[in-house]
Motif scaffolding. Sequence first.
Motif, PDB file in Angstrom:
ATOM      1  N   SER A 162       0.817  -1.220   0.000  1.00 37.39           N
ATOM      2  CA  SER A 162       0.000   0.000   0.000  1.00 37.39           C
ATOM      3  C   SER A 162       0.844   1.261   0.000  1.00 37.39           C
ATOM      4  CB  SER A 162      -0.924   0.000   1.223  1.00 37.39           C
ATOM      5  OG  SER A 162      -0.159   0.127   2.421  1.00 37.39           O
ATOM      6  N   GLY A 163       2.106   1.153   0.463  1.00 36.80           N
ATOM      7  CA  GLY A 163       2.975   2.321   0.500  1.00 36.80           C
ATOM      8  C   GLY A 163       2.602   3.332   1.550  1.00 36.80           C
ATOM      9  N   PHE A 173       2.723   7.134  -7.476  1.00 42.24           N
ATOM     10  CA  PHE A 173       3.563   6.502  -8.495  1.00 42.24           C
ATOM     11  C   PHE A 173       4.083   5.135  -8.035  1.00 42.24           C
ATOM     12  CE2 PHE A 173       3.815  11.069  -9.178  1.00 42.24           C
ATOM     13  CZ  PHE A 173       3.566  11.168 -10.532  1.00 42.24           C
ATOM     14  N   LEU A 174       3.481   4.590  -6.991  1.00 45.39           N
ATOM     15  CA  LEU A 174       3.963   3.335  -6.422  1.00 45.39           C
ATOM     16  C   LEU A 174       3.683   2.152  -7.357  1.00 45.39           C
ATOM     17  CD1 LEU A 174       5.293   2.845  -3.600  1.00 45.39           C
ATOM     18  CD2 LEU A 174       3.111   1.838  -2.916  1.00 45.39           C
ATOM     19  N   TRP A 175       4.636   1.246  -7.410  1.00 45.30           N
ATOM     20  CA  TRP A 175       4.482   0.018  -8.199  1.00 45.30           C
ATOM     21  C   TRP A 175       5.041  -1.150  -7.383  1.00 45.30           C
ATOM     22  CZ3 TRP A 175       8.448  -3.169 -10.165  1.00 45.30           C
ATOM     23  CH2 TRP A 175       7.997  -4.217 -10.990  1.00 45.30           C
ATOM     24  N   ILE A 176       4.174  -2.040  -6.953  1.00 44.39           N
ATOM     25  CA  ILE A 176       4.535  -3.220  -6.138  1.00 44.39           C
ATOM     26  C   ILE A 176       5.483  -2.805  -4.999  1.00 44.39           C
ATOM     27  CG2 ILE A 176       5.229  -5.644  -6.162  1.00 44.39           C
ATOM     28  CD1 ILE A 176       4.769  -5.803  -9.063  1.00 44.39           C
ATOM     29  N   LEU A 217       6.123  -8.910 -14.113  1.00 40.39           N
ATOM     30  CA  LEU A 217       5.645  -8.903 -12.735  1.00 40.39           C
ATOM     31  C   LEU A 217       4.228  -8.340 -12.636  1.00 40.39           C
ATOM     32  CD1 LEU A 217       8.836  -7.817 -10.733  1.00 40.39           C
ATOM     33  CD2 LEU A 217       7.661 -10.014 -10.623  1.00 40.39           C
ATOM     34  N   SER A 218       3.949  -7.304 -13.414  1.00 35.54           N
ATOM     35  CA  SER A 218       2.601  -6.715 -13.412  1.00 35.54           C
ATOM     36  C   SER A 218       1.569  -7.732 -13.896  1.00 35.54           C
ATOM     37  CB  SER A 218       2.557  -5.464 -14.299  1.00 35.54           C
ATOM     38  OG  SER A 218       3.379  -4.434 -13.768  1.00 35.54           O
ATOM     39  N   PHE A 266       6.245 -11.447  -4.832  1.00 36.80           N
ATOM     40  CA  PHE A 266       6.208 -10.359  -5.811  1.00 36.80           C
ATOM     41  C   PHE A 266       6.954  -9.125  -5.307  1.00 36.80           C
ATOM     42  CE2 PHE A 266       2.631 -12.747  -7.686  1.00 36.80           C
ATOM     43  CZ  PHE A 266       2.956 -12.634  -9.028  1.00 36.80           C
ATOM     44  N   VAL A 267       6.767  -8.797  -4.033  1.00 33.89           N
ATOM     45  CA  VAL A 267       7.479  -7.650  -3.456  1.00 33.89           C
ATOM     46  C   VAL A 267       8.981  -7.892  -3.500  1.00 33.89           C
ATOM     47  CG1 VAL A 267       7.892  -6.327  -1.333  1.00 33.89           C
ATOM     48  CG2 VAL A 267       5.560  -6.954  -1.983  1.00 33.89           C
ATOM     49  N   ARG A 268       9.394  -9.115  -3.142  1.00 33.81           N
ATOM     50  CA  ARG A 268      10.817  -9.440  -3.140  1.00 33.81           C
ATOM     51  C   ARG A 268      11.403  -9.346  -4.554  1.00 33.81           C
ATOM     52  NH1 ARG A 268      10.281 -13.799  -0.914  1.00 33.81           N
ATOM     53  NH2 ARG A 268      10.348 -15.222  -2.700  1.00 33.81           N
TER      54      ARG A 268
END
Length: 317
Positions: A162-163, A173-176, A217-218, A266-268
Amino acid sequence: MLLILPEFERGQTNAIVASDSSDRSKDKTDQKTLRRLAQNREAARKSRLRKKAYVQQLESSRLKLTQLEQELQRARQQGIFISSSGDQSHSMSGNGALAFDVEYARWLEEHNRQINELRAAVNSHAGDTELRTIVDNVTAHFDDIFRLKGIAAKADVFHILSGMWKTPAERCFLWIGGFRSSELLKLLANQLEPLTEQQFMGFHNLQQSSQQAEDALSQGMEALQQSLAETLANGSPGPSGSSGNVANYMGQMAMAMGKLGTLEGFVRQADNLRQQTLQQMHRILTTRQSARALLAINDYFSRLRALSSLWLARPRE
């Protein structure tokens, strides 16, 4: 009958007229001066209010950080701990997000100190050896935040995704759980000129490979979301409270939990991509270009944080 005034009386009349004109001119000047003084007082008043609001915001931030540090200290006393060094085992529970926020605030403070040191070295035309040492320190410090995020994701992956540890403009502008490497490279390309032909091709290839990895990844995230939605939607209806309905529900939740478990991966992977992109960028660039790139990256995110502050402080009618 024409009345002719004596010369003395005509002089007095002219003097009175001139005096009246001078008085009116003086009154206009005084009014302008008063208006200008009033405007200056109003501007000064607004400036004092802005300064007061800024000081209050800083004090609020300081109190919040103090509160977070106290919460972290209590969490550590309860055995909930994030280590800042070594490959130790880490255990965090519900306070993992809070602990990470405190660690991130400390990381950002140290990052700003290193960036100020780097900027001073660039401005003073420090030698390549000194500059390389500072650049390596800043790069290594980025590795720390990727490691801390990996630990935090084990405790609360949704917090990282969520950032909420970022400012509002950064989250836009957050991405994963972080920045897009390909977008950052696009921003840097124009600021690092002139590049040699070999550097240009290396930078271009790095941007393209980063974009392809991000797309993959997306697509994986989209497939996971679709699969999770289908799992939750395909539960078989049954009589309320029946053993079959309960078993079906529990099986459905177990499947959904299993799918959510892949989010941490996915985050890693996204952070590994960001880390590798930064490392590759430094291999392509010279020491001074790397220093300029790190300063440009910092300035970009600083402007996003400043934009967030302005947005949150905007007048609301």
